[in-house]
Design an enzyme around this catalytic site. Structure first.
Site, mmCIF file in Angstrom:
data_model
loop_
_atom_site.group_PDB
_atom_site.id
_atom_site.type_symbol
_atom_site.label_atom_id
_atom_site.label_comp_id
_atom_site.label_asym_id
_atom_site.label_seq_id
_atom_site.Cartn_x
_atom_site.Cartn_y
_atom_site.Cartn_z
ATOM 1 N N SER A 1 19.946 27.933 40.406
ATOM 2 C CA SER A 1 19.431 28.259 39.087
ATOM 3 C C SER A 1 20.223 29.384 38.410
ATOM 4 O O SER A 1 21.408 29.242 38.149
ATOM 5 C CB SER A 1 17.944 28.619 39.209
ATOM 6 O OG SER A 1 17.349 28.772 37.955
ATOM 7 N N THR B 1 12.296 34.056 44.573
ATOM 8 C CA THR B 1 13.591 33.372 44.534
ATOM 9 C C THR B 1 14.736 34.193 45.096
ATOM 10 O O THR B 1 15.778 33.647 45.423
ATOM 11 C CB THR B 1 13.945 33.003 43.078
ATOM 12 O OG1 THR B 1 14.016 34.200 42.289
ATOM 13 C CG2 THR B 1 12.904 32.062 42.488
#
EC number: 5.4.2.3
Length: 501
Positions: A65, A460
């Site tokens: 990402s 994350t």
């Protein structure tokens, strides 16, 4: 079994570094790409088992990402395009951390616990972003899939993979399970919506797009022809030069509160930025005095929910709409939604899986994290009511027009959905450990007007997120720095002390 022999042979090609421990979090596994080869192979195995268990297609997305280009990651996508269930997140962690000689035992444990028939056929779609490491890491996933049976989809954005998995498992009812099907469904709905905008000018069709030097840049170019000039795109950071997410992308724009490298904005010109796998988006523009204005996830959610509520009123549909936020949402947006728009606001823990779950409780659930990651969910009952009204020839023109706009909005929105030393409670607004941290935060918050601050372990990355809000930007920045220092000193920070902005 021959399958397990092949697993053993291929596992030797993707050995696990001894002692390395990783955890499957909100975004799956995510770390430096050099540490992920064995994880990718094992997630290919796990996705295949999940497919056999559910008798459906499962997705595997290779991406990190918004992280730097040298990182990578992997996350699993369940049959309806949603994130994999929590129980299987545990299996993912156990499988990834099993030492080499323990892998078959860990694999057989999952098979036994879930009563999986190994004779059941498996279907796995594998997607990847444009990172240099994604080719070899996605091949490692395929090695795991092929040891037990599967299929590869190639270079796609994260939302595209979610879409295709959902299409495949609904036998095409959600749409055609191809990239072209994705482009056709979304562009046709967008074109139908824009036909209902009176006196739309070329300025309103123009959009500057920052592709973050990632997969989104490639895919938006492919999609542009389907939009038939109803959206006129100028693409920057297209991957031809520059590193992924470096001085560009949604996270950079959100954090730095400035335009990305290479984008020169004129006053009033609309701009947007994707992140590395194109599942986040933020909008921004420059005012007449040159001041930067950001439309982050909080403002996107407010605009969307306001638009939908107006259409529901015009259509005369009694459907319950709610906005789901986290404690990190801007307090003013919460106040505006509740007091002015009279929209239900639900607060939940950070992470898309929590937001998504809460949004499913309403006829229409809108959720966007401040970073631009989110969607709108329509219940099956809501979709049916909207469709019935749109097709009712006896309905007056205004109500039917509003229902048609709602129907196109449903089709336009892709509804499928992506540190631990600190523990939190009250939807992550209060810390319960380490001892003394919450008191330290409270004392610093009390120094500023209209101030709030929270901290939480990232889902994350191996970092702690600090959120601060105050009546001025200068006060918010100062508060964020003071709280980050408290976290560093009380929670055992590593490296240099945090510096002020």
């Amino acid at each position: 079994m021959a399958q397990f022999e092949e697993v053993s042979q291929k596992s030797a090609v993707h050995p696990k570094p001894v002692g390395l421990v990783l955890q499957y979090g909100t975004a799956g596994f995510r770390t430096n790409s050099k540490q992920l080869d064995h994880v990718m192979f094992r997630m290919g195995l796990l996705a295949t088992l999940r497919s056999k268990k559910t008798k459906a297609t499962i997705g595997v997305m290779v991406t990190a990402s918004h992280n730097p280009e040298e990182d990578n990651g992997v996350k699993l996508v369940d049959p309806m395009g949603e994130m994999v269930t929590p129980a299987w997140e545990v299996y993912a962690t156990q499988l990834a951390n099993a030492e080499q000689e323990e892998l078959l035992t860990a694999l057989k444990d999952v098979i036994e616990r879930e009563a999986i028939s190994m004779a059941q056929e498996a279907s796995v779609f594998v997607g990847k972003d444009t990172r240099p490491s994604s080719d070899s890491l996605s091949q490692a996933v395929l090695d795991g899939v092929h040891a037990l049976g599967g299929h590869n989809y190639g270079l796609v954005t994260t939302p595209q993979l979610h879409y295709m998995v959902c299409c495949q498992n609904t036998q095409g009812r959600y749409g055609e399970a191809t990239v072209k099907g994705y482009y056709r469904k979304l562009s046709q709905a967008f074109i139908q919506l824009t036909k209902n905008v009176p006196n739309r000018t070329d300025d309103q069709k123009a959009l500057l797009v920052d592709g973050a030097n990632g997969i989104g840049a490639l895919k938006v170019c492919e999609m542009e022809t389907y939009l038939k000039n109803e959206l006129q795109l100028s693409l920057f950071n297209d991957g031809s030069s520059g590193k992924l997410n470096h001085l560009c992308g949604a996270d950079y724009v959100k954090v730095q509160q400035r335009a990305p490298k290479g984008v020169e904005m004129t006053a009033g010109e609309r701009c947007c930025s994707y992140d590395g796998d194109a599942d986040r988006i933020v909008y921004y523009y420059s005012g007449s005095a040159g001041r930067f204005h950001l439309l982050d996830g909080d403002k996107i959610a407010t605009l969307i929910s306001t638009y939908l509520k107006e259409l529901l009123t015009q259509a005369g549909l009694d459907l319950q709409i709610a906005v789901v936020q986290t404690a990190y949402a801007n307090g003013s947006s919460t106040q505006y939604l509740e007091d002015t728009m009279k929209v239900i606001v639900r607060c939940t823990k950070t992470g898309v899986k929590h937001l998504h779950h809460a949004a499913q409780e309403f006829d229409i659930g809108v959720y966007f994290e401040a970073n631009g990651h989110g969607t709108v969910l329509f219940s099956k009952a809501a979709e049916e009511k909207i469709q019935k009204l749109a097709q009712d020839s006896n309905t007056n023109d205004e109500r039917r027009r509003a229902a048609l706009l709602l129907q196109n909005t449903v089709n336009l929105i892709n509804q499928v959905a992506d540190r631990r030393v600190i523990d939190t409670t009250d939807a992550e607004r209060r810390t319960v450990s380490p001892a003394g941290l919450q008191e330290a935060i409270d004392s610093r918050v009390n120094k500023y007007r209209r101030a709030r601050s929270f901290v939480r372990p990232s889902g994350t990355e191996d970092v702690v997120r600090v959120y601060a809000e105050a009546d001025t930007q200068e006060s918010a920045d100062a508060l964020a720095h003071e709280v980050s220092l408290a976290v560093y000193r009380l929670a055992g920070g590593v490296g240099e002390e945090p510096k002020s902005l």
